[in-house]
Design a protein around this motif. Sequence first.
Motif, PDB file in Angstrom:
ATOM      1  N   TRP A 289       0.786  -1.307   0.005  1.00 25.65           N
ATOM      2  CA  TRP A 289       0.007   0.150  -0.043  1.00 25.65           C
ATOM      3  C   TRP A 289       1.011   1.220   0.007  1.00 25.65           C
ATOM      4  CZ3 TRP A 289      -4.976   0.805  -1.344  1.00 25.65           C
ATOM      5  CH2 TRP A 289      -5.660  -0.347  -1.447  1.00 25.65           C
TER       6      TRP A 289
ATOM      7  N   GLY B 261      -7.052  20.086  -1.709  1.00 22.43           N
ATOM      8  CA  GLY B 261      -8.062  18.844  -1.649  1.00 22.43           C
ATOM      9  C   GLY B 261      -9.268  19.235  -2.314  1.00 22.43           C
TER      10      GLY B 261
ATOM     11  N   SER C  87      -4.787  16.865  -4.294  1.00 23.43           N
ATOM     12  CA  SER C  87      -5.205  15.273  -4.051  1.00 23.43           C
ATOM     13  C   SER C  87      -5.816  14.612  -5.230  1.00 23.43           C
ATOM     14  CB  SER C  87      -6.312  15.381  -2.828  1.00 23.43           C
ATOM     15  OG  SER C  87      -7.580  15.736  -3.356  1.00 23.43           O
ATOM     16  N   ARG C  88      -5.994  13.344  -5.205  1.00 22.41           N
ATOM     17  CA  ARG C  88      -6.639  12.702  -6.426  1.00 22.41           C
ATOM     18  C   ARG C  88      -8.280  13.044  -6.657  1.00 22.41           C
ATOM     19  NH1 ARG C  88      -8.822   6.887  -7.558  1.00 22.41           N
ATOM     20  NH2 ARG C  88      -8.804   6.824  -9.506  1.00 22.41           N
ATOM     21  N   VAL C  89      -8.849  13.701  -5.689  1.00 25.17           N
ATOM     22  CA  VAL C  89     -10.285  14.088  -5.720  1.00 25.17           C
ATOM     23  C   VAL C  89     -10.153  15.255  -6.855  1.00 25.17           C
ATOM     24  CG1 VAL C  89     -12.033  15.388  -4.696  1.00 25.17           C
ATOM     25  CG2 VAL C  89     -11.139  13.545  -3.607  1.00 25.17           C
TER      26      VAL C  89
ATOM     27  N   GLN D  85      -0.539  15.761  -8.648  1.00 32.78           N
ATOM     28  CA  GLN D  85      -1.095  14.850  -7.794  1.00 32.78           C
ATOM     29  C   GLN D  85      -0.222  14.211  -6.781  1.00 32.78           C
ATOM     30  OE1 GLN D  85      -4.309  11.788  -8.924  1.00 32.78           O
ATOM     31  NE2 GLN D  85      -3.095  10.265  -7.606  1.00 32.78           N
ATOM     32  N   VAL D  86      -0.369  14.650  -5.527  1.00 30.73           N
ATOM     33  CA  VAL D  86       0.626  13.785  -4.357  1.00 30.73           C
ATOM     34  C   VAL D  86       0.028  12.560  -3.980  1.00 30.73           C
ATOM     35  CG1 VAL D  86       1.732  14.033  -2.253  1.00 30.73           C
ATOM     36  CG2 VAL D  86       1.564  16.223  -3.840  1.00 30.73           C
ATOM     37  N   GLY D  87       1.064  11.426  -3.859  1.00 30.34           N
ATOM     38  CA  GLY D  87       0.208  10.328  -3.255  1.00 30.34           C
ATOM     39  C   GLY D  87       0.793   8.905  -3.791  1.00 30.34           C
TER      40      GLY D  87
ATOM     41  N   ALA E 109      -6.319  10.829   3.767  1.00 28.01           N
ATOM     42  CA  ALA E 109      -6.568   9.433   3.577  1.00 28.01           C
ATOM     43  C   ALA E 109      -5.039   8.830   3.321  1.00 28.01           C
ATOM     44  CB  ALA E 109      -7.281   9.302   1.899  1.00 28.01           C
TER      45      ALA E 109
ATOM     46  N   HIS F 204      -3.017   9.230   0.140  1.00 29.09           N
ATOM     47  CA  HIS F 204      -2.295  10.619  -0.002  1.00 29.09           C
ATOM     48  C   HIS F 204      -1.203  10.711   1.010  1.00 29.09           C
ATOM     49  CE1 HIS F 204      -2.383  14.871  -1.137  1.00 29.09           C
ATOM     50  NE2 HIS F 204      -1.640  15.249   0.122  1.00 29.09           N
TER      51      HIS F 204
ATOM     52  N   ASP G  47     -12.046  20.616   9.904  1.00 25.91           N
ATOM     53  CA  ASP G  47     -12.436  19.522  10.903  1.00 25.91           C
ATOM     54  C   ASP G  47     -11.122  19.104  11.604  1.00 25.91           C
ATOM     55  OD1 ASP G  47     -13.147  17.003  12.065  1.00 25.91           O
ATOM     56  OD2 ASP G  47     -13.271  15.928   9.999  1.00 25.91           O
TER      57      ASP G  47
ATOM     58  N   GLY H 275      -9.975  26.140  10.457  1.00 27.97           N
ATOM     59  CA  GLY H 275     -10.746  27.132   9.713  1.00 27.97           C
ATOM     60  C   GLY H 275     -10.958  26.945   8.201  1.00 27.97           C
ATOM     61  N   ASP H 276     -11.892  27.864   7.683  1.00 28.68           N
ATOM     62  CA  ASP H 276     -12.019  27.613   6.064  1.00 28.68           C
ATOM     63  C   ASP H 276     -11.030  28.239   5.346  1.00 28.68           C
ATOM     64  OD1 ASP H 276     -12.909  28.188   3.466  1.00 28.68           O
ATOM     65  OD2 ASP H 276     -14.993  28.492   4.288  1.00 28.68           O
TER      66      ASP H 276
ATOM     67  N   LYS I 271     -10.571  29.121   2.419  1.00 27.39           N
ATOM     68  CA  LYS I 271     -10.892  30.123   1.598  1.00 27.39           C
ATOM     69  C   LYS I 271     -10.619  31.561   2.411  1.00 27.39           C
ATOM     70  CE  LYS I 271     -14.204  28.004  -1.170  1.00 27.39           C
ATOM     71  NZ  LYS I 271     -14.206  26.202  -0.217  1.00 27.39           N
TER      72      LYS I 271
HETATM   73  C1  LIG Z   1      -5.640   2.494  -4.617  1.00 23.61           C
HETATM   74  C2  LIG Z   1      -5.789   4.155  -4.599  1.00 23.61           C
HETATM   75  C3  LIG Z   1      -4.750   4.934  -4.836  1.00 23.61           C
HETATM   76  C4  LIG Z   1      -5.156   6.159  -4.587  1.00 23.61           C
HETATM   77  N1  LIG Z   1      -4.032   7.136  -4.884  1.00 23.61           N
HETATM   78  C5  LIG Z   1      -4.190   8.572  -4.534  1.00 23.61           C
HETATM   79  C6  LIG Z   1      -3.065   9.357  -4.568  1.00 23.61           C
HETATM   80  O1  LIG Z   1      -2.038   9.159  -5.328  1.00 23.61           O
HETATM   81  N2  LIG Z   1      -3.427  10.615  -4.145  1.00 23.61           N
HETATM   82  C7  LIG Z   1      -4.458  11.240  -3.334  1.00 23.61           C
HETATM   83  O2  LIG Z   1      -4.647  12.365  -3.025  1.00 23.61           O
HETATM   84  N3  LIG Z   1      -5.444  10.083  -3.426  1.00 23.61           N
HETATM   85  C8  LIG Z   1      -5.432   9.020  -3.554  1.00 23.61           C
HETATM   86  N4  LIG Z   1      -6.356   8.123  -3.414  1.00 23.61           N
HETATM   87  C9  LIG Z   1      -7.800   8.524  -2.926  1.00 23.61           C
HETATM   88  C10 LIG Z   1      -7.765   8.758  -1.520  1.00 23.61           C
HETATM   89  O3  LIG Z   1      -8.004   7.447  -0.932  1.00 23.61           O
HETATM   90  C11 LIG Z   1      -8.772   9.889  -1.092  1.00 23.61           C
HETATM   91  O4  LIG Z   1      -9.921   9.720  -1.663  1.00 23.61           O
HETATM   92  C12 LIG Z   1      -8.422  11.133  -1.270  1.00 23.61           C
HETATM   93  O5  LIG Z   1      -6.916  11.551  -1.070  1.00 23.61           O
HETATM   94  C13 LIG Z   1      -9.274  12.030  -0.792  1.00 23.61           C
HETATM   95  O6  LIG Z   1      -9.196  13.447  -1.254  1.00 23.61           O
HETATM   96  P1  LIG Z   1      -9.267  14.735  -0.397  1.00 23.61           P
HETATM   97  O7  LIG Z   1      -8.734  14.713   0.840  1.00 23.61           O
HETATM   98  O8  LIG Z   1      -9.135  15.922  -1.337  1.00 23.61           O
HETATM   99  O9  LIG Z   1     -10.971  14.616  -0.238  1.00 23.61           O
HETATM  100  P2  LIG Z   1     -11.696  14.330   0.964  1.00 23.61           P
HETATM  101  O10 LIG Z   1     -11.050  13.056   1.687  1.00 23.61           O
HETATM  102  O11 LIG Z   1     -13.207  14.615   0.625  1.00 23.61           O
HETATM  103  O12 LIG Z   1     -11.263  15.391   2.119  1.00 23.61           O
HETATM  104  C14 LIG Z   1     -11.627  16.888   1.929  1.00 23.61           C
HETATM  105  C15 LIG Z   1     -11.085  17.486   3.366  1.00 23.61           C
HETATM  106  O13 LIG Z   1     -11.327  18.852   3.159  1.00 23.61           O
HETATM  107  C16 LIG Z   1     -11.836  19.398   4.360  1.00 23.61           C
HETATM  108  N5  LIG Z   1     -12.485  20.791   3.835  1.00 23.61           N
HETATM  109  C17 LIG Z   1     -13.628  20.858   3.253  1.00 23.61           C
HETATM  110  N6  LIG Z   1     -13.996  22.086   3.005  1.00 23.61           N
HETATM  111  C18 LIG Z   1     -12.927  22.659   3.448  1.00 23.61           C
HETATM  112  C19 LIG Z   1     -12.657  24.208   3.559  1.00 23.61           C
HETATM  113  N7  LIG Z   1     -13.725  25.155   2.833  1.00 23.61           N
HETATM  114  N8  LIG Z   1     -11.717  24.528   4.370  1.00 23.61           N
HETATM  115  C20 LIG Z   1     -10.913  23.489   4.804  1.00 23.61           C
HETATM  116  N9  LIG Z   1     -11.025  22.486   4.888  1.00 23.61           N
HETATM  117  C21 LIG Z   1     -12.168  22.021   4.035  1.00 23.61           C
HETATM  118  C22 LIG Z   1     -12.818  18.401   4.830  1.00 23.61           C
HETATM  119  O14 LIG Z   1     -13.018  18.619   6.172  1.00 23.61           O
HETATM  120  C23 LIG Z   1     -12.144  17.134   4.592  1.00 23.61           C
HETATM  121  O15 LIG Z   1     -11.141  16.911   5.693  1.00 23.61           O
HETATM  122  C24 LIG Z   1      -6.356   6.592  -3.895  1.00 23.61           C
HETATM  123  C25 LIG Z   1      -7.130   5.605  -3.678  1.00 23.61           C
HETATM  124  C26 LIG Z   1      -6.812   4.230  -3.646  1.00 23.61           C
HETATM  125  C27 LIG Z   1      -7.932   3.327  -3.434  1.00 23.61           C
END
Ligand SMILES: Cc1cc2nc3c(=O)[nH]c(=O)nc-3n(C[C@H](O)[C@H](O)[C@H](O)COP(=O)(O)OP(=O)(O)OC[C@H]3O[C@@H](n4cnc5c(N)ncnc54)[C@H](O)[C@@H]3O)c2cc1C
Lengths: 252, 323
Positions: B133, B208, B234-236, B248-250, B269, B272, B288, B303-304, B306
């Motif tokens: 992993w 992200g 992030s991947r999202v 993309q970092v991860g 996650a 990442h 959060d 905080g936010d 933005k």
């Molecule tokens: C095999 C596999 C490989 C993967 N490879 C990668 C990879 O290389 N890189 C990667 O990034 N992911 C990867 N993923 C996906 C990973 O599992 C997560 O889904 C992803 O990293 C989540 O992205 P995120 O944190 O942007 O979104 P979310 O998990 O939805 O988190 C969003 C965060 O933003 C916060 N937030 C929301 N709005 C605000 C705001 N206005 N101000 C401040 N904070 C706020 C929330 O509280 C939350 O903590 C992989 C998944 C699998 C299964």
Amino acid sequence: MRVLVCVKRVPAPGARIVLSEDARSIDTSLLSFAVSPHEECAVEEGVRIAEATTGSVTVLTLGPPEAEEQLRSALAVGAHEAVLIPTEGEDWDPISTASAIADAIAGLESSDGGFDLVLFGNESADSGGYQVGIRVAHTLGRPVVAGIKGIDASDDEVELRRDTTTGSEVYRLPLPAVVTVKEGINLPRYPTLKGRLNAKKVEVKRVIEARAGSGQTMVRLKTPAQEVSETTILEDASAVVDLLEELQVVGR
Amino acid sequence: MILVLVTHDGSAVEETVFQALTFARDLASGLDTDLHAAWVGETPDVERLGLYGIASLHHISHGDLDDYAPQAWGEALSQLVTGLSPEAVVAIGSDRGNEVMAHVGAILGEPMVANVREVTPGDGAWEITRTRWGGSLLEETTLEAGVKLMTLTEHAIEAAAAATPIEASMVPFSPDLDDADLVAKVVDRVTTSGGITLATAPVVVSGGRGVGSPEGFEPLEDLAALLGGVVGCSRVVTNNGWRPHSDQVGQTGTVVAPDLYIACGISGAIQHWVGMMASKTILAINTDAEAPMVTKADYAVLGDLKDVVPAIVAEIEKRRGGD
Ligand SMILES: Cc1cc2nc3c(=O)[nH]c(=O)nc-3n(C[C@H](O)[C@H](O)[C@H](O)COP(=O)(O)OP(=O)(O)OC[C@H]3O[C@@H](n4cnc5c(N)ncnc54)[C@H](O)[C@@H]3O)c2cc1C
Ligand SMILES: Nc1ncnc2c1ncn2[C@@H]1O[C@H](COP(=O)(O)O)[C@@H](O)[C@H]1O
């Protein structure tokens, strides 16, 4: 062009990994399942190539019966046929996996015709052996390059691009060939409702393959030691910039 | 004897190779045997390699091996291994190291354990701890084989020169390769402009899902510019098409280890986290407090983003402007 794409069902852990009782697998009771993003992009690339050459895409997985879910996901975004090599879901080593897949390919090709291109992910998401695609290519006697980020397919050849620290490398392989790809080669499409409905109707072909075994045997899994970290909360922007100055990241 | 494959991209040795040399030297001394290295292509950097205690350097050269060719490198190395019959062959777990060693495993019909971290040799089976992993899980596995083939997880150990460097002797080796071995080879190279990349930037300002849109990245761009860094994501974000995959970092993106990683709206996650956990300092900006990225970070602003990111930019400019 006939394309085969190999995908592997893996759990999709979120924040942290919990192990099963015997520590020989991940506790998946609360988890959904997926395939590596490398393989999602391999399916997408296969579908694009088939669309451009009015060809077909077959998706194959070696895994438990539940792995049909991953085959259906691929069918829902444009794959045409699906093959399952059933196991009991236990951990297979790379040599056993590759030899079963190569045998299955030989059988499929003798009955339905050769695959011009066989696509793999660069590495599987969980075990990450970086080798199943390369071992299958050797068994089939076909050229292979790993870590590809761009494919231009013509009737009898593929031109491949791979990232390097200073740019990219170009390879040209005659078909039939094997290629392992990385996420970023394309942006996979979302399944359409029509796609999902079609996916339900396709009959998954089952191919039984024995497990060859090898000198590599997984004993147990272990979660790495979690370094306990203290998170210092910073109240406002000026506290942040004080930190940045302290770290000499921004000039004093 | 333990043999190390020295991977290079034509111009320079991959820096993490020196970690593999350090690892293999300890393995060799534990088995009371010598450390040898193998190099494919033009003249190797004998001098620097010698600092790592290599007894002899096998220089593999062949008329058609003028650039990287994975199967040909694997075939040539396999012929050298058959001749030398080392106890183990080690490469660093880079893309190139894993690829060539996978070919060697296929050619010799032996297992190849990718991304090991620790190895305990034994009379029969060797006990190995390796990476799963992308680094968020470990696997204990046993290996029985005529020659133990493996790659070392990058950054699992620190590179260290030998206490007493040895004058490495150069031993030429010319493999016999047939056309099939040379089908897969680099036929052209495209170099892009230099400049700092995501992988080498000292500061990464990463966004992200919380950023919310492509335009939402503008304050992160401003902050990155002020700190001499680059923007990551992030991947999202890449799945939503807000940033290219090269940002993309991860686990399936780029792995970074900057001095400072600022994670804006990223939950943390594991997929990442494995891409940035080696950062020297991690600052999380999240609404959060329970988000894994926050609980694992060194510093956090609750905080936010933005509001927080523009406020940081303004504060930096104010302090600069005020001088
Ligand atoms: C095999 C596999 C490989 C993967 N490879 C990668 C990879 O290389 N890189 C990667 O990034 N992911 C990867 N993923 C996906 C990973 O599992 C997560 O889904 C992803 O990293 C989540 O992205 P995120 O944190 O942007 O979104 P979310 O998990 O939805 O988190 C969003 C965060 O933003 C916060 N937030 C929301 N709005 C605000 C705001 N206005 N101000 C401040 N904070 C706020 C929330 O509280 C939350 O903590 C992989 C998944 C699998 C299964
Ligand atoms: N059980 C499996 N079923 C189908 N394809 C697999 C399986 N295991 C590995 N692969 C393919 O081989 C690639 C490399 O796997 P690995 O050698 O385990 O890193 C994966 O990205 C998949 O494309």
